[in-house]
Motif scaffolding. Structure first.
Motif, PDB file in Angstrom:
ATOM      1  N   LEU A   1      76.299  28.197  42.417  1.00  0.00           N
ATOM      2  CA  LEU A   1      75.667  27.454  43.926  1.00  0.00           C
ATOM      3  C   LEU A   1      75.954  28.213  44.715  1.00  0.00           C
ATOM      4  O   LEU A   1      75.466  28.822  45.920  1.00  0.00           O
ATOM      5  CB  LEU A   1      75.288  26.170  43.999  1.00  0.00           C
ATOM      6  CG  LEU A   1      75.059  25.295  43.440  1.00  0.00           C
ATOM      7  CD1 LEU A   1      74.018  23.904  44.075  1.00  0.00           C
ATOM      8  CD2 LEU A   1      73.323  25.550  42.852  1.00  0.00           C
ATOM      9  N   ASP A   2      77.320  28.840  44.728  1.00  0.00           N
ATOM     10  CA  ASP A   2      78.429  29.301  45.495  1.00  0.00           C
ATOM     11  C   ASP A   2      78.884  31.130  45.181  1.00  0.00           C
ATOM     12  O   ASP A   2      80.243  31.245  44.649  1.00  0.00           O
ATOM     13  CB  ASP A   2      79.633  28.335  46.202  1.00  0.00           C
ATOM     14  CG  ASP A   2      80.077  29.767  47.476  1.00  0.00           C
ATOM     15  OD1 ASP A   2      78.950  30.184  48.278  1.00  0.00           O
ATOM     16  OD2 ASP A   2      81.043  29.022  47.279  1.00  0.00           O
ATOM     17  N   ALA A   3      77.437  31.334  44.043  1.00  0.00           N
ATOM     18  CA  ALA A   3      78.268  32.822  43.741  1.00  0.00           C
ATOM     19  C   ALA A   3      78.733  33.793  44.438  1.00  0.00           C
ATOM     20  O   ALA A   3      78.930  33.514  45.758  1.00  0.00           O
ATOM     21  CB  ALA A   3      76.761  33.254  42.864  1.00  0.00           C
ATOM     22  N   PRO A   4      79.287  34.688  44.207  1.00  0.00           N
ATOM     23  CA  PRO A   4      80.362  35.736  44.943  1.00  0.00           C
ATOM     24  C   PRO A   4      79.282  36.506  45.378  1.00  0.00           C
ATOM     25  O   PRO A   4      79.695  37.055  46.816  1.00  0.00           O
ATOM     26  CB  PRO A   4      81.189  37.089  44.028  1.00  0.00           C
ATOM     27  CG  PRO A   4      81.114  35.622  42.595  1.00  0.00           C
ATOM     28  CD  PRO A   4      79.867  34.805  42.529  1.00  0.00           C
ATOM     29  N   GLU A   5      78.071  37.402  44.861  1.00  0.00           N
ATOM     30  CA  GLU A   5      77.083  37.805  46.011  1.00  0.00           C
ATOM     31  C   GLU A   5      76.758  36.759  46.571  1.00  0.00           C
ATOM     32  O   GLU A   5      76.391  38.143  47.818  1.00  0.00           O
ATOM     33  CB  GLU A   5      76.355  38.695  45.128  1.00  0.00           C
ATOM     34  CG  GLU A   5      75.483  37.662  44.485  1.00  0.00           C
ATOM     35  CD  GLU A   5      75.924  36.704  43.190  1.00  0.00           C
ATOM     36  OE1 GLU A   5      74.921  36.638  42.257  1.00  0.00           O
ATOM     37  OE2 GLU A   5      77.189  36.849  42.792  1.00  0.00           O
ATOM     38  N   ALA A   6      76.189  35.826  46.937  1.00  0.00           N
ATOM     39  CA  ALA A   6      75.977  34.475  47.865  1.00  0.00           C
ATOM     40  C   ALA A   6      76.812  34.663  49.073  1.00  0.00           C
ATOM     41  O   ALA A   6      76.697  35.204  50.438  1.00  0.00           O
ATOM     42  CB  ALA A   6      75.995  33.913  47.380  1.00  0.00           C
ATOM     43  N   ARG A   7      78.018  34.290  48.746  1.00  0.00           N
ATOM     44  CA  ARG A   7      79.195  34.708  49.335  1.00  0.00           C
ATOM     45  C   ARG A   7      79.864  35.929  50.588  1.00  0.00           C
ATOM     46  O   ARG A   7      80.273  35.707  51.103  1.00  0.00           O
ATOM     47  CB  ARG A   7      80.901  33.869  48.520  1.00  0.00           C
ATOM     48  CG  ARG A   7      81.001  32.720  48.479  1.00  0.00           C
ATOM     49  CD  ARG A   7      82.408  32.043  48.532  1.00  0.00           C
ATOM     50  NE  ARG A   7      82.794  32.426  49.531  1.00  0.00           N
ATOM     51  CZ  ARG A   7      83.552  31.116  50.141  1.00  0.00           C
ATOM     52  NH1 ARG A   7      82.813  30.348  49.236  1.00  0.00           N
ATOM     53  NH2 ARG A   7      84.626  31.092  51.412  1.00  0.00           N
ATOM     54  N   ALA A   8      79.408  36.900  49.781  1.00  0.00           N
ATOM     55  CA  ALA A   8      79.356  38.113  50.676  1.00  0.00           C
ATOM     56  C   ALA A   8      78.787  38.152  51.320  1.00  0.00           C
ATOM     57  O   ALA A   8      78.870  39.339  52.607  1.00  0.00           O
ATOM     58  CB  ALA A   8      79.564  39.136  49.716  1.00  0.00           C
ATOM     59  N   LEU A   9      77.533  38.018  50.984  1.00  0.00           N
ATOM     60  CA  LEU A   9      76.397  38.159  51.931  1.00  0.00           C
ATOM     61  C   LEU A   9      76.254  37.169  53.470  1.00  0.00           C
ATOM     62  O   LEU A   9      76.440  37.905  53.856  1.00  0.00           O
ATOM     63  CB  LEU A   9      74.856  37.607  51.337  1.00  0.00           C
ATOM     64  CG  LEU A   9      73.452  37.610  51.850  1.00  0.00           C
ATOM     65  CD1 LEU A   9      73.586  39.257  52.556  1.00  0.00           C
ATOM     66  CD2 LEU A   9      72.284  37.461  50.938  1.00  0.00           C
ATOM     67  N   ALA A  10      76.611  36.131  53.011  1.00  0.00           N
ATOM     68  CA  ALA A  10      77.083  35.089  53.811  1.00  0.00           C
ATOM     69  C   ALA A  10      78.244  36.137  54.725  1.00  0.00           C
ATOM     70  O   ALA A  10      78.142  35.516  56.086  1.00  0.00           O
ATOM     71  CB  ALA A  10      77.368  33.538  53.481  1.00  0.00           C
TER      72      ALA A  10
END
Length: 739
Positions: free
Chosen positions: A350-359
């Motif tokens: 639920l907290d994939a690297p691409e999601a963290r990068a977008l955040a």
């Protein structure tokens, strides 16, 4: 279907642990004792409420529970209809271990709808993988008074900005197959004295010209659900207002999706508003007004509704109308397909690297540099003291609807399940850092202030992190139910700031806030001010990136910052008599105006020209703005276009945003920004409450903020007064050409 089966599709269940009752006032009382599960699903069920968003569950375990419940729902009714599943998604999916994005006020500070659409798509994709169908976002309430606790959940004080960013989020969410739910229809943010759920004093013109446009834009973007406001307007609660929910929303605006009751709002017709004698009458009023589904658990839309039907308070055809909308949406979602099956447990990050990068990108884009005397960016090797109540806690990054601040506060000892750093931790990666608390958000002692002062004297720069603790209903200083009487910093924070300024050490204030606060007594003595509106799990990194200069700050204020003496907070959308005049000693001029934001390197502004001096009342005008980057680093500018209508048949704001475009420029790059502005953008609600475009002189004011106007273009609207239909243009067409 039997009557009981029809009514079952209009209800929901929140299978909640009594220990979670603190998430909202009257939660346990409103839901009441839950019946046996087999009884809940007997005959069918409309919605399942917050399977993931109620307690800290590992993703796989949440999926297992949801699949099990869905199988029970399907088996419990003759037609095999599963439930529609909804969750909160105001700062990302509100589930344990799921990416926490910046709060909505930060989305607006980016002035970057495309980025927010990308974020919405990422959030929607995560929800879809878990078997979720509906998200309760975005909030489209236009801020009218910054003392309101829910300012952090909004997209600011301008209807065009709210509409652009909100509809972008809708496009992302809906594009991933998730039903977006627009909140809160309509006028919730204009309550008297900014008190949550308080009555709203608003005429039809303010409703039409300020509150409605964001909803119109988001409906056009494809939103399939709308949620009612809690408040009453002129004595009629929204949940019982057919004129609002049917005549306006459905008949005039053409909405054909589901109208979802805000949590407990049907029962509130009896318990808070006093317009229903019992739950049966409340159910009848809500259904007749246009509400289709009761959330979060069936209360009035159960046996009380059946009793109201038997008593003649509501007709079966009214129930059928709501039922058709509910089943049609389930059909759109594939829930009525013969081969439908629940989503089975899987290992989902639920907290994939691409999601963290977008955040991180959203957080970086949202940072607003309010003031700077040259101290920023920080020099390499500078000795820093990091002080303040928001300096050494990850919670400073999170809004009230993030999972840790909304749910984990009721589960002491449970970790957030994510890596979320503090300001101190992020700055320590680049600089020698010492730390002193100073004071907590509220409270503190003279000794703690003295210790912070001593630490500041020994540093090259003092970074003081001030602001809010997000929470709900008194468990914080910002968030739902946390309204304030003044816009002074909470607790003793201003006292701490004054003491630090007395040391002679340059002081950089970092604001981690859910609303704007009054800094007018200190701003001239501060070395710099950076504002972050609850910037999410990567917020500390974004702050460090801006303070050190790795990122050129480019966020812009979606809300005005007040100056001292503004006894009634107001937004920039004020008429002449709402601004500084000779007839009042109160000066409401903002300290930092709407749209304001500085950078370390800025674009060079060139010519501004319109395609014509005469703007037909049924035509368009093209406005061209030239920019260049003559600096040695990438720059980002937000070109803002405001309309000034000096003479109109009703009182108008002195100026109002009618266009905005973010432009990124590489070193040496040039750009031409072309706005095509329909005359519809100059329309307003006239004296007879019909929307019109009037002929006459107007100005297009083009600038870097509402107070930093770089060019003014005088035009004349020509032709007859024209009535404007609901299909009008709501935003300009914008093209950015670079070379």
């Amino acid at each position: 279907m039997t009557l009981e089966e029809k009514v079952a599709q209009l209800g929901s269940v929140w299978w909640i642990d009594p220990a979670a009752g603190g998430m909202a006032p009257m939660l346990s009382e409103s839901i009441g004792p839950l019946p046996p599960w087999a009884e809940v699903v007997d005959g069918g069920l409309g919605q399942l409420t917050r399977t993931f968003g109620t307690a800290p569950l590992e993703p796989r375990e949440g999926m297992r529970i949801l699949a099990e419940r869905q199988r029970d729902v399907v088996a419990g009714n003759r037609f095999g209809i599963p439930a529609q599943v909804h969750e909160e998604c105001l700062t990302g999916l509100a589930a344990w271990r799921s990416t926490i994005y910046p709060a909505p006020l930060s989305w607006a500070a980016t002035f970057d709808p495309d980025l927010i659409a990308e974020m919405g798509a990422q959030i929607g994709s995560t929800m879809s993988r878990l078997g979720i169908h509906q998200g309760l976002a975005p909030v489209l309430d236009v801020v009218r008074d910054h003392r309101w606790g829910r300012v952090e959940e909004t997209l600011g004080e301008d209807p065009l900005l709210v509409g652009l960013v909100g509809s972008a989020y809708v496009r992302g969410l809906e594009g991933a197959g998730i039903v977006a739910t627009l909140k809160h229809f309509v006028g919730y943010s204009a309550s008297r004295a900014a008190r949550n759920l308080a009555p709203v004093s608003m005429g039809p013109r303010e409703l039409a010209d300020v509150m409605l446009p964001p909803f119109e834009m988001a409906l056009r973007a494809g939103a399939r659900s709308v949620m009612n406001s809690y408040t009453d307007r002129d004595g009629v609660p929204a949940a019982a207002d057919r004129t609002l929910l049917t005549d306006l929303l459905r008949d005039q605006l053409g909405f054909d999706g589901t109208l979802t009751a805000d949590y407990f709002s049907v029962a509130f017709l009896q318990t808070l508003h006093g317009v229903a004698e019992d739950l049966g009458e409340a159910a009848a009023l809500a259904l007749q007004a246009g509400i289709d589904i009761e959330l979060p658990s069936t209360n009035a839309f159960g046996q009380p509704l059946l009793d109201a039907l038997a008593a003649g308070l509501v007709e079966e055809k009214t129930i059928d109308t709501a039922l058709i909308r509910v089943l049609r949406q389930k059909c759109e979602l594939g829930l009525l397909d013969p081969d439908w099956a629940p989503t089975e447990p899987d290992d989902v990050d639920l907290d994939a690297p691409e999601a963290r990068a977008l955040a991180l990108r959203v957080a970086q884009r949202s940072m607003v540099l309010l003031a700077n005397d040259g101290t920023l960016p920080l020099q390499p090797g500078a000795r820093l003291v990091v002080v303040g109540p928001r300096a050494d806690t990850y919670q400073a990054m999170l809004g009230c609807y993030s999972f840790p601040m909304h749910v984990l506060v009721h589960h002491p000892g449970v970790e957030p399940g994510l890596e979320i750093r503090s300001v101190r931790e992020a700055l320590a990666a680049d600089h020698e850092v010492t730390y002193a608390l100073g004071v907590p958000v509220v409270g503190g002692s003279d000794e703690e202030i003295a210790a912070a002062v001593a630490a500041a004297r020994d540093a090259d720069v003092c970074v003081v992190a001030l602001g809010d603790e997000a929470g709900l209903f008194g468990n914080g200083t910002s968030g739902e139910g946390n309204d304030v009487a003044t816009l002074d910093l909470p607790g003793r924070q201003e006292e701490l700031l004054e003491a630090l300024l007395g040391t002679g050490t340059p002081v950089v204030a970092v604001l981690l806030v859910g609303r704007p606060y009054d800094l007018s007594r200190q701003v001239d003595r501060l070395a710099a001010v950076v504002c972050a509106f609850f910037p999410g799990e990567e917020g500390a990194q974004a702050i460090a990136d801006v303070l050190t200069g790795r990122v050129n700050p480019s966020g812009r204020l979606p809300v005005s910052f007040p100056a001292a003496g503004a006894t009634h907070p107001s937004t920039y959308l004020a008429p002449t008599l709402g601004q500084l005049t000779d007839v009042s000693v109160v000066d409401p001029t903002a300290l930092f105006p709407f749209g304001h934001g500085l950078s370390y390197a800025a674009a060079t502004w060139g010519s501004v020209a319109a395609s014509t001096e005469e703007w037909a009342t049924d035509g368009s005008v093209e406005l061209a703005v030239e920019l260049g980057n003559d600096t040695d680093r990438e720059v980002s500018e937000v070109v803002q276009v405001y309309l000034h209508d000096p003479v109109a048949s009703v009182v108008r704001p002195v100026q109002q945003l009618v266009g905005a475009a973010r432009v990124d420029l590489a070193v040496g790059e040039q750009a031409r920004v072309r706005f095509t502005l329909s005359a519809d953008l100059a329309s307003f609600t006239g004296r007879d409450l019909v929307r019109i475009v009037e002929p006459g002189a107007v100005e297009l004011r083009v600038g870097a903020s509402s107070a930093d106007i770089r060019a003014t273009v005088a035009l004349r609207l020509v032709g007859p007064t024209r009535q404007v239909r609901v299909e009008r243009s709501l935003a300009p067409d914008v093209v950015v050409e670079t070379a």
